[in-house]
Write an enzyme that holds these catalytic residues in place. Structure first.
Site, PDB file in Angstrom:
ATOM      1  N   SER A 119      27.611  -1.193   1.333  1.00  0.00           N
ATOM      2  CA  SER A 119      27.358   0.081   1.998  1.00  0.00           C
ATOM      3  C   SER A 119      26.526   1.020   1.122  1.00  0.00           C
ATOM      4  O   SER A 119      25.439   0.670   0.697  1.00  0.00           O
ATOM      5  CB  SER A 119      28.703   0.711   2.398  1.00  0.00           C
ATOM      6  OG  SER A 119      28.533   1.831   3.218  1.00  0.00           O
ATOM      7  N   HIS A 142      24.575  -2.090   6.336  1.00  0.00           N
ATOM      8  CA  HIS A 142      24.910  -1.719   7.704  1.00  0.00           C
ATOM      9  C   HIS A 142      24.453  -0.293   7.999  1.00  0.00           C
ATOM     10  O   HIS A 142      24.171   0.480   7.072  1.00  0.00           O
ATOM     11  CB  HIS A 142      26.419  -1.861   7.961  1.00  0.00           C
ATOM     12  CG  HIS A 142      27.260  -0.942   7.126  1.00  0.00           C
ATOM     13  ND1 HIS A 142      27.364   0.407   7.372  1.00  0.00           N
ATOM     14  CD2 HIS A 142      28.041  -1.183   6.039  1.00  0.00           C
ATOM     15  CE1 HIS A 142      28.180   0.959   6.494  1.00  0.00           C
ATOM     16  NE2 HIS A 142      28.599   0.013   5.665  1.00  0.00           N
TER      17      HIS A 142
END
Length: 242
Positions: A119, A142
């Site tokens: 992330s 993501h």
């Protein structure tokens, strides 16, 4: 008797200070004279930002990392910084703040991803002078996500899109991956159950141009020492010219 006890007290104080630093910050103090010229900074667990996370969460607090980076930049005894990451991500703005600070340091920096750099850990991983990832480590790419109450208005989605562009711009600026490739990984479906995004392993991270090399601590220290030597030679050459 008092004079005899003073040396013992002086020996105990540095030890106590070191233990306090480990207890409070999870890391050793900034090196002083006659110690290592390389400072090791660890970023582990979840990156805590403006909200305090529950006590059972393993966290890295950005209010601890930022002054530590300032101290290492100012300390003349430190020639380079080794940053070790094993993080699940966390607060986007806090992660970007840490990444921007690492990228703005004048001293050589090397990041090593062990375990995971997921992330918002991705921008931190690529923010250094040189980046290394363990073969068994992964990086999950993501889209930006929000937790808690979300107001369903166009402005909220515009804010998320702008924040996402900040992440994309930073990663592509500080690595060799292209914007189209990074966004393709970010929005790819089917790679994760009940999620959107892509887990990238160590070898693939280098293949995509996200990280510079597959390796570990040995390679990281060797590279950091070479960067330190190069910087010293450049400074010596500039001093001669002046």
């Amino acid at each position: 008797m008092e004079e005899a006890e003073q040396p013992e007290q002086q020996q105990e104080n540095p030890t106590k200070a070191a233990l306090d630093a480990i207890s409070q910050l999870g890391q050793m103090n900034v090196p002083a004279a006659n110690e290592s010229n390389i400072f090791c900074l660890t970023i582990v667990g979840q990156i805590e930002g403006h909200m305090v996370l529950p006590p059972q969460n393993k966290t890295t607090k950005y209010e601890h990392i930022i002054p530590t980076l300032v101290a290492t930049e100012q300390n003349k005894n430190i020639d380079g910084i080794l940053i070790i990451l094993n993080t699940v991500g966390g607060d986007v703005e806090a992660g970007l703040a840490i990444a921007e600070m690492i990228a703005s340091l004048t001293k050589p920096t090397v990041t090593v991803v062990v375990g995971g750099g997921h992330s918002i850990g991705v921008p931190i991983a690529v923010s250094s002078t040189y980046s290394i990832i363990a073969e068994s480590a992964t990086m999950t790419i993501h889209p930006i996500r929000l937790n808690g109450l979300v107001i369903g208005v166009p402005q909220t989605f515009e804010y998320m899109e702008k924040m996402q562009e900040r992440v994309v711009r930073f990663v592509t600026t500080h690595s060799r991956i292209t914007e189209s490739q990074f966004k393709e990984l970010m929005f790819r479906t089917g790679e994760l159950n009940r999620d959107v995004g892509t887990p990238v392993g160590g070898i693939d991270a280098v293949k995509y141009g996200l990280m510079d090399e597959v390796g570990g601590i040995g390679q990281a220290l060797a590279k950091l020492n070479r960067l330190i030597d190069d910087r010293k030679r450049t400074q010596d050459a500039e001093g001669i010219k002046q």
